[in-house]
Design a protein around this motif. Structure first.
Motif, PDB file in Angstrom:
ATOM      1  N   GLY A   1      43.616  39.809  21.000  1.00 15.57           N
ATOM      2  CA  GLY A   1      42.303  39.425  20.507  1.00 15.57           C
ATOM      3  C   GLY A   1      41.419  38.869  21.602  1.00 15.57           C
ATOM      4  N   PRO A   2      40.231  38.466  21.202  1.00 18.16           N
ATOM      5  CA  PRO A   2      39.270  37.964  22.183  1.00 18.16           C
ATOM      6  C   PRO A   2      39.718  36.637  22.801  1.00 18.16           C
ATOM      7  N   PHE A   3      39.195  36.371  23.975  1.00 19.51           N
ATOM      8  CA  PHE A   3      39.482  35.110  24.636  1.00 19.51           C
ATOM      9  C   PHE A   3      38.835  33.956  23.879  1.00 19.51           C
ATOM     10  N   THR A   4      39.498  32.818  23.888  1.00 20.67           N
ATOM     11  CA  THR A   4      38.903  31.603  23.333  1.00 20.67           C
ATOM     12  C   THR A   4      37.898  31.058  24.344  1.00 20.67           C
TER      13      THR A   4
ATOM     14  N   GLU B   1      36.549  29.698  30.007  1.00 21.95           N
ATOM     15  CA  GLU B   1      36.277  28.667  31.017  1.00 21.95           C
ATOM     16  C   GLU B   1      37.343  28.694  32.108  1.00 21.95           C
ATOM     17  N   THR B   2      38.594  28.917  31.714  1.00 22.73           N
ATOM     18  CA  THR B   2      39.679  29.000  32.696  1.00 22.73           C
ATOM     19  C   THR B   2      39.475  30.196  33.617  1.00 22.73           C
ATOM     20  N   VAL B   3      39.100  31.341  33.049  1.00 21.94           N
ATOM     21  CA  VAL B   3      38.861  32.538  33.868  1.00 21.94           C
ATOM     22  C   VAL B   3      37.737  32.280  34.859  1.00 21.94           C
TER      23      VAL B   3
ATOM     24  N   LYS C   1      36.657  29.412  36.050  1.00 25.52           N
ATOM     25  CA  LYS C   1      37.119  28.442  37.045  1.00 25.52           C
ATOM     26  C   LYS C   1      38.056  29.102  38.062  1.00 25.52           C
ATOM     27  N   MET C   2      38.995  29.881  37.566  1.00 24.46           N
ATOM     28  CA  MET C   2      39.940  30.549  38.473  1.00 24.46           C
ATOM     29  C   MET C   2      39.226  31.569  39.356  1.00 24.46           C
ATOM     30  N   TYR C   3      38.230  32.269  38.802  1.00 24.15           N
ATOM     31  CA  TYR C   3      37.481  33.236  39.599  1.00 24.15           C
ATOM     32  C   TYR C   3      36.739  32.522  40.721  1.00 24.15           C
ATOM     33  N   GLN C   4      36.187  31.347  40.424  1.00 27.16           N
ATOM     34  CA  GLN C   4      35.493  30.571  41.453  1.00 27.16           C
ATOM     35  C   GLN C   4      36.460  30.132  42.546  1.00 27.16           C
ATOM     36  N   GLU C   5      37.702  29.828  42.161  1.00 24.83           N
ATOM     37  CA  GLU C   5      38.707  29.393  43.135  1.00 24.83           C
ATOM     38  C   GLU C   5      39.355  30.554  43.878  1.00 24.83           C
ATOM     39  N   LEU C   6      39.662  31.654  43.153  1.00 23.26           N
ATOM     40  CA  LEU C   6      40.484  32.721  43.709  1.00 23.26           C
ATOM     41  C   LEU C   6      39.739  34.025  43.999  1.00 23.26           C
ATOM     42  N   GLY C   7      38.489  34.108  43.567  1.00 24.61           N
ATOM     43  CA  GLY C   7      37.766  35.366  43.746  1.00 24.61           C
ATOM     44  C   GLY C   7      38.309  36.400  42.781  1.00 24.61           C
ATOM     45  N   ASN C   8      38.333  37.658  43.203  1.00 29.15           N
ATOM     46  CA  ASN C   8      38.756  38.723  42.294  1.00 29.15           C
ATOM     47  C   ASN C   8      40.262  39.007  42.367  1.00 29.15           C
ATOM     48  N   ARG C   9      41.057  37.989  42.581  1.00 27.93           N
ATOM     49  CA  ARG C   9      42.532  38.123  42.573  1.00 27.93           C
ATOM     50  C   ARG C   9      42.996  38.033  41.111  1.00 27.93           C
ATOM     51  N   TRP C  10      42.776  39.134  40.366  1.00 25.65           N
ATOM     52  CA  TRP C  10      42.964  39.127  38.919  1.00 25.65           C
ATOM     53  C   TRP C  10      44.407  38.910  38.494  1.00 25.65           C
TER      54      TRP C  10
ATOM     55  N   ALA D   1      46.564  36.995  39.963  1.00 26.62           N
ATOM     56  CA  ALA D   1      46.798  35.551  40.087  1.00 26.62           C
ATOM     57  C   ALA D   1      46.111  34.803  38.947  1.00 26.62           C
ATOM     58  N   ILE D   2      44.921  35.245  38.579  1.00 25.06           N
ATOM     59  CA  ILE D   2      44.204  34.632  37.462  1.00 25.06           C
ATOM     60  C   ILE D   2      44.976  34.863  36.161  1.00 25.06           C
ATOM     61  N   ALA D   3      45.423  36.083  35.944  1.00 26.23           N
ATOM     62  CA  ALA D   3      46.165  36.406  34.720  1.00 26.23           C
ATOM     63  C   ALA D   3      47.444  35.588  34.609  1.00 26.23           C
ATOM     64  N   ALA D   4      48.078  35.311  35.736  1.00 26.83           N
ATOM     65  CA  ALA D   4      49.312  34.528  35.716  1.00 26.83           C
ATOM     66  C   ALA D   4      49.084  33.121  35.183  1.00 26.83           C
ATOM     67  N   ARG D   5      47.849  32.637  35.296  1.00 25.25           N
ATOM     68  CA  ARG D   5      47.536  31.282  34.824  1.00 25.25           C
ATOM     69  C   ARG D   5      47.063  31.253  33.374  1.00 25.25           C
ATOM     70  N   LEU D   6      46.863  32.403  32.781  1.00 28.39           N
ATOM     71  CA  LEU D   6      46.422  32.464  31.384  1.00 28.39           C
ATOM     72  C   LEU D   6      47.651  32.626  30.491  1.00 28.39           C
ATOM     73  N   LEU D   7      48.314  31.557  30.182  1.00 27.75           N
ATOM     74  CA  LEU D   7      49.516  31.616  29.360  1.00 27.75           C
ATOM     75  C   LEU D   7      49.195  32.183  27.991  1.00 27.75           C
ATOM     76  N   GLY D   8      50.023  33.106  27.561  1.00 27.64           N
ATOM     77  CA  GLY D   8      49.869  33.677  26.236  1.00 27.64           C
ATOM     78  C   GLY D   8      49.165  35.014  26.225  1.00 27.64           C
ATOM     79  N   LYS D   9      48.312  35.285  27.171  1.00 27.68           N
ATOM     80  CA  LYS D   9      47.664  36.594  27.222  1.00 27.68           C
ATOM     81  C   LYS D   9      48.594  37.532  27.976  1.00 27.68           C
ATOM     82  N   ASN D  10      49.246  38.414  27.246  1.00 32.54           N
ATOM     83  CA  ASN D  10      50.224  39.351  27.792  1.00 32.54           C
ATOM     84  C   ASN D  10      51.343  38.663  28.537  1.00 32.54           C
ATOM     85  N   ARG D  11      51.613  37.413  28.164  1.00 33.02           N
ATOM     86  CA  ARG D  11      52.723  36.660  28.727  1.00 33.02           C
ATOM     87  C   ARG D  11      53.335  35.827  27.605  1.00 33.02           C
TER      88      ARG D  11
END
Length: 97
Positions: free
Chosen positions: A61-64, A69-71, A73-82, A84-94
């Motif tokens: 489903g859609p992101f909360t 906000e997490t995406v 924030k992570m994009y601002q920190e990591l750029g387009n390292r998707w 690495a960003i996905a690894a921090r989104l617990l529950g989305k395909n994890r």
């Protein structure tokens, strides 16, 4: 005669067969599983289908608002390292912790 591997979209019947097999026998060896389960798919294909779509704990489903906000924030920190960003989104395909 060499067995033909099926490619492309999974059918609902294949999805159900994979879910039923894993629920009954568990995950023991992705490379050998298709042979024993009678799938004309590769072990990699079975693993990806299970991990990304069929596991009971995959959140869909859609992101909360918090996830958005997490995406951002992570994009601002990591750029387009998707990945690495996905690894921090617990529950989305994890699995959820």
């Amino acid at each position: 005669m060499e067995e033909i591997m099926k490619m492309g979209a999974w059918s609902p019947e294949e999805d159900q067969k994979l879910k039923t097999y894993i629920m009954r026998f568990g995950i023991w060896n992705w490379n050998l599983m298709p042979k024993f389960a009678g799938f004309p798919r590769t072990g990699k294909s079975c693993r990806l289908r299970w991990m990304n779509y069929l596991r009971p704990d995959v959140k869909r489903g859609p992101f909360t608002i918090e996830e958005r906000e997490t995406v951002i924030k992570m994009y601002q920190e990591l750029g387009n390292r998707w990945s690495a960003i996905a690894a921090r989104l617990l529950g989305k395909n994890r699995p959820r912790s």
